[in-house]
Enzyme design. Sequence first.
Site, PDB file in Angstrom:
ATOM      1  N   LYS A  22      43.662 -19.829 -46.516  1.00 43.02           N
ATOM      2  CA  LYS A  22      43.718 -18.660 -46.083  1.00 43.02           C
ATOM      3  C   LYS A  22      45.730 -18.580 -45.760  1.00 43.02           C
ATOM      4  CE  LYS A  22      44.242 -19.057 -41.186  1.00 43.02           C
ATOM      5  NZ  LYS A  22      45.756 -18.384 -41.158  1.00 43.02           N
ATOM      6  N   ASN A  23      46.693 -18.952 -45.880  1.00 39.22           N
ATOM      7  CA  ASN A  23      47.919 -19.366 -45.761  1.00 39.22           C
ATOM      8  C   ASN A  23      48.165 -19.211 -46.408  1.00 39.22           C
ATOM      9  OD1 ASN A  23      46.976 -19.559 -42.995  1.00 39.22           O
ATOM     10  ND2 ASN A  23      47.622 -21.396 -42.377  1.00 39.22           N
ATOM     11  N   ARG A  92      48.349 -13.026 -36.973  1.00 40.42           N
ATOM     12  CA  ARG A  92      50.296 -13.195 -36.089  1.00 40.42           C
ATOM     13  C   ARG A  92      50.309 -13.526 -37.553  1.00 40.42           C
ATOM     14  NH1 ARG A  92      54.035 -15.506 -33.064  1.00 40.42           N
ATOM     15  NH2 ARG A  92      55.066 -15.982 -34.125  1.00 40.42           N
ATOM     16  N   CYS A 116      50.222 -16.713 -28.690  1.00 41.64           N
ATOM     17  CA  CYS A 116      48.347 -16.233 -29.009  1.00 41.64           C
ATOM     18  C   CYS A 116      48.044 -17.689 -27.902  1.00 41.64           C
ATOM     19  CB  CYS A 116      47.911 -16.548 -30.047  1.00 41.64           C
ATOM     20  SG  CYS A 116      48.141 -17.683 -30.716  1.00 41.64           S
ATOM     21  N   ARG A 121      54.551 -18.309 -29.814  1.00 44.04           N
ATOM     22  CA  ARG A 121      55.256 -18.082 -31.334  1.00 44.04           C
ATOM     23  C   ARG A 121      56.010 -17.490 -30.282  1.00 44.04           C
ATOM     24  NH1 ARG A 121      49.864 -18.344 -34.648  1.00 44.04           N
ATOM     25  NH2 ARG A 121      50.465 -19.028 -35.940  1.00 44.04           N
ATOM     26  N   PRO A 122      56.725 -17.620 -30.412  1.00 47.65           N
ATOM     27  CA  PRO A 122      58.603 -16.148 -30.409  1.00 47.65           C
ATOM     28  C   PRO A 122      58.301 -15.643 -32.366  1.00 47.65           C
ATOM     29  CG  PRO A 122      59.139 -18.776 -30.012  1.00 47.65           C
ATOM     30  CD  PRO A 122      57.596 -19.297 -29.672  1.00 47.65           C
ATOM     31  N   ASP A 124      62.323 -15.531 -32.246  1.00 48.81           N
ATOM     32  CA  ASP A 124      63.779 -15.398 -32.782  1.00 48.81           C
ATOM     33  C   ASP A 124      63.891 -15.718 -33.830  1.00 48.81           C
ATOM     34  OD1 ASP A 124      62.274 -17.721 -32.077  1.00 48.81           O
ATOM     35  OD2 ASP A 124      63.920 -18.565 -31.331  1.00 48.81           O
ATOM     36  N   LEU A 125      62.826 -17.028 -34.703  1.00 46.15           N
ATOM     37  CA  LEU A 125      63.793 -17.569 -35.825  1.00 46.15           C
ATOM     38  C   LEU A 125      64.121 -16.497 -37.372  1.00 46.15           C
ATOM     39  CD1 LEU A 125      62.208 -20.947 -35.400  1.00 46.15           C
ATOM     40  CD2 LEU A 125      64.810 -20.212 -35.330  1.00 46.15           C
ATOM     41  N   ASP A 304      47.377 -28.509 -38.232  1.00 46.70           N
ATOM     42  CA  ASP A 304      46.073 -27.759 -37.826  1.00 46.70           C
ATOM     43  C   ASP A 304      44.634 -28.013 -38.135  1.00 46.70           C
ATOM     44  OD1 ASP A 304      47.600 -25.321 -37.427  1.00 46.70           O
ATOM     45  OD2 ASP A 304      47.400 -24.595 -40.192  1.00 46.70           O
ATOM     46  N   ILE A 326      54.511 -29.489 -32.689  1.00 47.38           N
ATOM     47  CA  ILE A 326      54.357 -28.411 -33.116  1.00 47.38           C
ATOM     48  C   ILE A 326      54.031 -26.840 -32.174  1.00 47.38           C
ATOM     49  CG2 ILE A 326      53.895 -26.274 -35.310  1.00 47.38           C
ATOM     50  CD1 ILE A 326      54.692 -29.046 -36.247  1.00 47.38           C
ATOM     51  N   ARG A 397      37.684 -16.281 -38.969  1.00 54.96           N
ATOM     52  CA  ARG A 397      38.919 -15.522 -39.808  1.00 54.96           C
ATOM     53  C   ARG A 397      39.290 -17.061 -40.745  1.00 54.96           C
ATOM     54  NH1 ARG A 397      43.280 -14.313 -34.039  1.00 54.96           N
ATOM     55  NH2 ARG A 397      43.826 -13.983 -36.127  1.00 54.96           N
TER      56      ARG A 397
HETATM   57  C1  EPZ Z   1      51.866 -21.100 -39.865  1.00 55.69           C
HETATM   58  O1  EPZ Z   1      52.302 -20.933 -38.797  1.00 55.69           O
HETATM   59  C2  EPZ Z   1      50.613 -21.201 -40.194  1.00 55.69           C
HETATM   60  N1  EPZ Z   1      49.544 -20.154 -40.165  1.00 55.69           N
HETATM   61  C3  EPZ Z   1      49.427 -21.655 -38.963  1.00 55.69           C
HETATM   62  O2  EPZ Z   1      48.801 -21.734 -39.130  1.00 55.69           O
HETATM   63  C4  EPZ Z   1      50.411 -23.176 -39.056  1.00 55.69           C
HETATM   64  O3  EPZ Z   1      49.836 -24.101 -37.444  1.00 55.69           O
HETATM   65  C5  EPZ Z   1      51.782 -23.491 -38.853  1.00 55.69           C
HETATM   66  O4  EPZ Z   1      52.310 -22.417 -39.805  1.00 55.69           O
HETATM   67  C6  EPZ Z   1      52.434 -24.887 -38.663  1.00 55.69           C
HETATM   68  O5  EPZ Z   1      51.681 -25.176 -40.191  1.00 55.69           O
HETATM   69  C7  EPZ Z   1      49.867 -19.161 -41.279  1.00 55.69           C
HETATM   70  O6  EPZ Z   1      51.026 -19.403 -42.488  1.00 55.69           O
HETATM   71  C8  EPZ Z   1      50.142 -17.987 -41.329  1.00 55.69           C
HETATM   72  P1  EPZ Z   1      55.418 -21.603 -37.952  1.00 55.69           P
HETATM   73  P2  EPZ Z   1      53.592 -19.539 -38.234  1.00 55.69           P
HETATM   74  O7  EPZ Z   1      56.618 -21.008 -37.793  1.00 55.69           O
HETATM   75  O8  EPZ Z   1      54.521 -19.569 -39.223  1.00 55.69           O
HETATM   76  C9  EPZ Z   1      57.527 -22.093 -33.713  1.00 55.69           C
HETATM   77  C10 EPZ Z   1      46.841 -21.851 -38.437  1.00 55.69           C
HETATM   78  O9  EPZ Z   1      45.437 -21.778 -37.867  1.00 55.69           O
HETATM   79  N2  EPZ Z   1      58.686 -20.657 -33.877  1.00 55.69           N
HETATM   80  O10 EPZ Z   1      56.621 -22.739 -38.268  1.00 55.69           O
HETATM   81  O11 EPZ Z   1      53.458 -19.181 -37.289  1.00 55.69           O
HETATM   82  C11 EPZ Z   1      56.758 -21.788 -32.936  1.00 55.69           C
HETATM   83  O12 EPZ Z   1      56.346 -21.241 -31.616  1.00 55.69           O
HETATM   84  C12 EPZ Z   1      47.441 -21.332 -37.641  1.00 55.69           C
HETATM   85  O13 EPZ Z   1      45.768 -20.720 -39.768  1.00 55.69           O
HETATM   86  C13 EPZ Z   1      59.976 -20.281 -32.957  1.00 55.69           C
HETATM   87  O14 EPZ Z   1      60.119 -20.874 -32.266  1.00 55.69           O
HETATM   88  O15 EPZ Z   1      54.357 -21.247 -37.889  1.00 55.69           O
HETATM   89  C14 EPZ Z   1      56.000 -22.957 -33.237  1.00 55.69           C
HETATM   90  O16 EPZ Z   1      56.282 -24.323 -31.799  1.00 55.69           O
HETATM   91  C15 EPZ Z   1      47.543 -21.230 -37.145  1.00 55.69           C
HETATM   92  N3  EPZ Z   1      60.257 -19.044 -33.988  1.00 55.69           N
HETATM   93  C16 EPZ Z   1      56.961 -23.497 -34.562  1.00 55.69           C
HETATM   94  O17 EPZ Z   1      57.412 -23.162 -34.820  1.00 55.69           O
HETATM   95  C17 EPZ Z   1      60.324 -18.790 -34.454  1.00 55.69           C
HETATM   96  O18 EPZ Z   1      61.041 -17.681 -34.611  1.00 55.69           O
HETATM   97  C18 EPZ Z   1      55.753 -23.583 -35.795  1.00 55.69           C
HETATM   98  O19 EPZ Z   1      55.876 -22.277 -36.363  1.00 55.69           O
HETATM   99  C19 EPZ Z   1      58.986 -19.202 -35.451  1.00 55.69           C
HETATM  100  C20 EPZ Z   1      58.292 -20.262 -34.680  1.00 55.69           C
END
Ligand code: EPZ
Length: 416
Positions: A22-23, A92, A116, A121-122, A124-125, A304, A326, A397
């Site tokens: 999926k990812n 998302r 969610c 899940r902001p 900002d980055l 995950d 995370i 999903r």
């Molecule tokens: C990806 O989400 C995956 N989704 C998630 O899988 C996975 O859990 C996650 O990476 C971590 O490995 C997809 O690939 C579609 P992140 P992503 O940005 O990209 C914080 C599943 O079940 N953050 O690495 O959204 C955030 O809040 C899903 O398949 C900020 O603060 O993850 C989190 O605490 C769920 N600001 C952490 O970083 C930002 O701008 C990791 O988020 C972005 C993220």
Amino acid sequence: MDSIRIQGGICLQGKARIQGSKNASLPVLAATLLVGEGSYIGNCPRIADVHSMVSLLKSLGCAVYWQETGIVVDSSNVGKREMPKEAVRGMRSSLCLLGALLGRCGEVIMEYPGGCVIGERPIDLHMSALAQMGVEFTQTDGKIRAAANSLHGACIDLPFPSVGATENIILAGVAAEGETILTGAAREPEILTLSRFLCRCGACIEGAGSSRVVIHGGKRLYGADFWVPADRIVAGTYLFGCIGAGGNVFLEHAPAEEMEAVLLTAEQMGGHVCVSEEGIYVQAPGRPFPVDLVTAPYPGFPTDLQSAVLAAEARGMGCTHIEETIFENRFRIVEDLRKMGACIEQSDARHVTVQGVETLRGARLTAGELRGGAALVAAGVMAQGASFVGGCSYIYRGYENICRDFRELGARVTSV
Ligand code: EPZ
């Protein structure tokens, strides 16, 4: 068919073929927008999130259809820049269309994706990185408008290795003029897969899969054929299901090379793991040994799969500590596991202690999110008696057919 019925307590035995990731498939499908020609993305899983991505690409003007096990996307006629509200709210990962659409059209209008069930899940980055590449963000009526007169390369240092932000920087960087040097990048295998697809289309990206990625932007891209790798998280779900239930299973096509931390944990829990070119063979003697588990960005243990370990350790042979680093709301299954007789203490949002019990008993459970829901199905397989898991639309999903897969592994699982 929103519920799953499980008659548990049987050791697993059998072989399941692991679906495409999926990812990995979602950002690759988003990347087809940059190409402006036809591409074939093979081994896409038939899951709700991929269907949502197909609808989104269609709504932006792409011709998209399934062909055998994959998806053909022709992005020659991308016209629209506004993403439909329901799609952005509902999935998302529609967020990875931000970098791709910016690269293709220079402008995107979308709803703010918001938090969610697993955390805030902001974004900002994503926004601050893209701003360094010349993107201006304005917000009105809950919508974000992102626009770049001239998207350009930049030196970006991510303070946290966000997977989605890394993907968006790569997608925008490929279309930008000049060089983007990204440090602090996420190293998840899905980043490497996205880069491989883009490079096959003619992009020039170095270092993907490491924390320093260099994108030489502005190359002409062409459509390409691509094969999505198998899903490491789905494979891990069945692996820990087997470790919790006991038995012998073969996970065909499971990507062992992406699962080092997962396989190490499986062995610490008492599983015997054997890796071959064809997949992963696991033998689990019975109740798992306890572990101390801390989730971390790749190559650490994936968030995950944290709930799959939690479910298995609920019938472990001792005291397990789990720290979730995370997401801030990823212990939602604790209450349901307690209904099954599990002894779990949650000290705060990020820490649990599990005192394994000999027997879990079947119960009525509710999936509240994707990975936790799948872990509840696995817990039902491990428990004595019947369990019902409601709310399974979350599970669909990300899992093509969790009932079929567990049945192939010898469990009694049906959707009702
Ligand atoms: C990806 O989400 C995956 N989704 C998630 O899988 C996975 O859990 C996650 O990476 C971590 O490995 C997809 O690939 C579609 P992140 P992503 O940005 O990209 C914080 C599943 O079940 N953050 O690495 O959204 C955030 O809040 C899903 O398949 C900020 O603060 O993850 C989190 O605490 C769920 N600001 C952490 O970083 C930002 O701008 C990791 O988020 C972005 C993220």
